[in-house]
Design a protein around this motif. Structure first.
Motif, mmCIF file in Angstrom:
data_model
loop_
_atom_site.group_PDB
_atom_site.id
_atom_site.type_symbol
_atom_site.label_atom_id
_atom_site.label_comp_id
_atom_site.label_asym_id
_atom_site.label_seq_id
_atom_site.Cartn_x
_atom_site.Cartn_y
_atom_site.Cartn_z
ATOM 1 N N SER A 108 0.989 -1.227 -0.148
ATOM 2 C CA SER A 108 -0.137 0.050 -0.007
ATOM 3 C C SER A 108 0.977 1.236 -0.039
ATOM 4 O O SER A 108 1.743 1.172 0.551
ATOM 5 N N MET A 109 0.176 2.178 -0.786
ATOM 6 C CA MET A 109 1.269 3.506 -0.735
ATOM 7 C C MET A 109 1.059 4.077 0.694
ATOM 8 O O MET A 109 0.289 4.165 1.479
ATOM 9 N N ARG A 110 2.233 4.629 1.147
ATOM 10 C CA ARG A 110 2.395 5.277 2.345
ATOM 11 C C ARG A 110 2.754 6.864 2.126
ATOM 12 O O ARG A 110 3.350 7.315 1.199
ATOM 13 N N TRP A 111 1.799 7.669 2.743
ATOM 14 C CA TRP A 111 1.813 9.340 2.445
ATOM 15 C C TRP A 111 2.723 9.829 3.633
ATOM 16 O O TRP A 111 3.112 10.922 3.284
ATOM 17 N N SER A 112 3.006 9.284 4.842
ATOM 18 C CA SER A 112 3.803 9.900 5.649
ATOM 19 C C SER A 112 5.345 10.064 5.313
ATOM 20 O O SER A 112 5.977 9.164 4.661
ATOM 21 N N GLY A 113 5.914 11.156 5.299
ATOM 22 C CA GLY A 113 7.260 11.167 4.524
ATOM 23 C C GLY A 113 7.196 11.421 2.860
ATOM 24 O O GLY A 113 8.215 11.743 2.324
ATOM 25 N N PHE A 114 6.108 11.364 2.565
ATOM 26 C CA PHE A 114 5.880 11.589 0.877
ATOM 27 C C PHE A 114 6.181 13.020 0.493
ATOM 28 O O PHE A 114 5.725 14.025 0.891
ATOM 29 N N ILE A 115 7.273 13.140 -0.378
ATOM 30 C CA ILE A 115 7.719 14.650 -0.959
ATOM 31 C C ILE A 115 7.203 14.981 -2.435
ATOM 32 O O ILE A 115 7.051 16.017 -2.538
ATOM 33 N N GLY A 116 6.972 13.969 -3.085
ATOM 34 C CA GLY A 116 6.284 14.218 -4.321
ATOM 35 C C GLY A 116 6.712 12.901 -5.520
ATOM 36 O O GLY A 116 6.964 11.928 -4.792
ATOM 37 N N GLY A 117 6.032 13.271 -6.654
ATOM 38 C CA GLY A 117 6.281 12.120 -7.440
ATOM 39 C C GLY A 117 6.933 12.715 -8.920
ATOM 40 O O GLY A 117 7.442 14.135 -8.933
ATOM 41 N N ALA A 118 7.312 11.955 -9.830
ATOM 42 C CA ALA A 118 8.027 12.226 -11.150
ATOM 43 C C ALA A 118 7.651 11.321 -12.170
ATOM 44 O O ALA A 118 7.361 10.028 -11.688
ATOM 45 N N ARG A 119 7.599 11.603 -13.200
ATOM 46 C CA ARG A 119 7.155 10.847 -14.514
ATOM 47 C C ARG A 119 8.059 10.838 -15.486
ATOM 48 O O ARG A 119 8.503 11.596 -16.293
ATOM 49 N N PRO A 120 8.782 9.612 -15.400
ATOM 50 C CA PRO A 120 10.137 9.269 -16.218
ATOM 51 C C PRO A 120 9.460 9.184 -17.835
ATOM 52 O O PRO A 120 10.276 9.542 -18.619
ATOM 53 N N THR A 121 8.172 9.037 -18.028
ATOM 54 C CA THR A 121 7.588 8.966 -19.543
ATOM 55 C C THR A 121 7.263 10.292 -20.054
ATOM 56 O O THR A 121 6.762 10.477 -21.070
ATOM 57 N N ALA A 122 7.238 11.367 -19.212
ATOM 58 C CA ALA A 122 6.679 12.845 -19.719
ATOM 59 C C ALA A 122 7.765 13.288 -20.666
ATOM 60 O O ALA A 122 8.883 13.037 -20.457
#
Length: 429
Positions: A415-429
């Motif tokens: 499951s996704m953990r949101w504590s400590g989540f700083i952001g996402g990135a998209r390699p295919t963008a």
């Protein structure tokens, strides 16, 4: 029977359930044979109940205190692992810089060798010129050649040839001077590049040593935490068994008394008491699936899924698959978190940096509300500072991620953990 069932569900303790079950079963048997007075359950006295309540309160306080200690210890272990991951990230960055510097040093060394070869050739030409002059008896054969001519025509011809020879000899001297300068410059450049590569190599080694020390500390803390958890669990289980045994005795006595009263009423009224039952409904949370990404994303996810169950290896993972880990995981073949994400997207023809902080820095950013399948998700000790990033995973959608979590574990979907989540990135963008 409702009281015993509620107690069992709350504790989840099988030995205690067996004790309570035996007591209640004995009470039920007495309903069928009320004449056997010796089997009547003993109802604990008020003093016994008071003592049981004190034991229960003491156990609850102990559990609360131990839970707080365990939470603090777990936070320390998590922080140590994060520091270890950041140090490993730093080492991998330095290692990449050192490899680039070594390539430059090798090129400079090759240039220096070529310049030295050219200098050797030029010096050989000068030596040949000196040798010819010695054989001729003079370093300037021009006068001799002109005075021995048979006539004006031969004199003019020799003069032209001697002029060309003098120009060539001058060129030889110029070539020697230029070759010496090029050789010195190339050698200096090679020495500078080699020194830079050596410095970066030392910096990488220092970073690796720090990372190894932090990882070893994190593992030692994790081991101590596991031992403490085992001890706490044993104490808690013992306390629960004692408390539930006392509560079971009282429950059995109360149920026996109630059943005896019900039996007496039934005998007096010749009627049965109504029964009721309850049922619990279920509630299921439904998550909406996100839209799928490009075929490159699916290729990357499929590549990562092929390695589910592969062991985590600190520093492991190459463009072609699992590889040997570093330091504390030397000899263990597997992936670390960023090694897995880089490998997965390499199989889809998408090149991303080796370490997690560099991946976050280099790739287009994605906010939490815009995450989609295939995005990389990052965690940091300080969510306002990307330099504290210590972990990366692949977002699968539906609140799921695919990751290489930490030493001692394996690649998994969780499951996704949101504590400590700083952001996402998209390699295919």
């Amino acid at each position: 029977m409702r009281t015993r069932t509620t107690t069992e569900r709350a504790t989840g303790n099988r030995p205690a359930r067996r004790v309570a079950g035996v007591l209640v079963a004995a009470a039920l048997c007495l309903v069928a044979a009320p004449s056997v007075a010796s089997a009547t359950p003993t109802n604990p006295s008020d003093a016994q109940l008071g003592a049981a309540q004190q034991q229960k309160d003491a156990a609850a306080q102990q559990v609360g205190a131990l839970s707080a200690q365990l939470a603090t210890a777990q936070a320390e272990v998590d922080a140590a692992r994060a520091r270890s991951a950041i140090a490993l990230d730093t080492f991998q960055g330095k290692q990449a810089e050192q490899e680039a510097a070594q390539v430059a040093a090798d090129a400079a060394t090759a240039a220096a060798r070529r310049a030295e070869a050219e200098l050797t050739t030029a010096r050989a030409n000068v030596a040949d010129f000196a040798r010819q002059s010695y054989v001729q008896g003079s370093t300037n054969p021009t006068l001799e050649a002109l005075t021995t001519a048979d006539g004006p025509a031969q004199m003019l011809e020799r003069a032209a040839l001697l002029e060309a020879a003098s120009a060539h000899q001058g060129d030889v001297v110029v070539q020697v001077t230029a070759a010496e300068q090029q050789a010195r410059a190339a050698d200096a450049a090679a020495q500078t590049a080699l020194a830079e590569a050596a410095t970066l190599a030392q910096e990488a080694a220092d970073a690796l040593a720090v990372a190894e020390q932090l990882e070893a500390s994190a593992r030692a803390q994790a081991g101590a935490l596991a031992s403490q958890q085992a001890a706490v669990q044993a104490q808690l289980q013992q306390a629960q068994e004692t408390l539930l045994g006392l509560q079971g005795a009282r429950t059995a006595a109360e149920q026996y008394a109630a059943q005896q009263a019900a039996a007496a009423r039934a005998a007096a009224t010749r009627a049965t008491a109504p029964t009721s039952s309850t049922s619990a409904g279920t509630h299921q949370l439904v998550s909406n699936a996100g839209a799928g990404d490009s075929s490159a994303v699916e290729t990357a996810i499929s590549a990562a899924r092929r390695h589910l169950g592969t062991i985590y290896s600190w520093g492991g993972g190459s463009l072609s698959g699992p590889s040997m880990g570093w330091g504390v995981d030397a000899g263990i073949v597997g992936f670390d978190c960023s090694g897995l994400t880089r490998y997965a997207y390499a199989q889809a023809g998408v090149s991303i940096p080796r370490n997690s902080s560099a991946q976050y820095k280099a790739l287009p950013k994605v906010s939490r509300s815009d995450l989609q399948r295939g995005d990389l998700v990052f965690w940091a000790t300080n969510t306002s500072n990307p330099s504290t990033i210590h972990h990366v995973a692949i977002y699968l959608g539906d609140g799921q991620i695919l990751e290489a979590p930490q030493s001692g574990s394996v690649i998994r979907v969780t499951s996704m953990r949101w504590s400590g989540f700083i952001g996402g990135a998209r390699p295919t963008a």
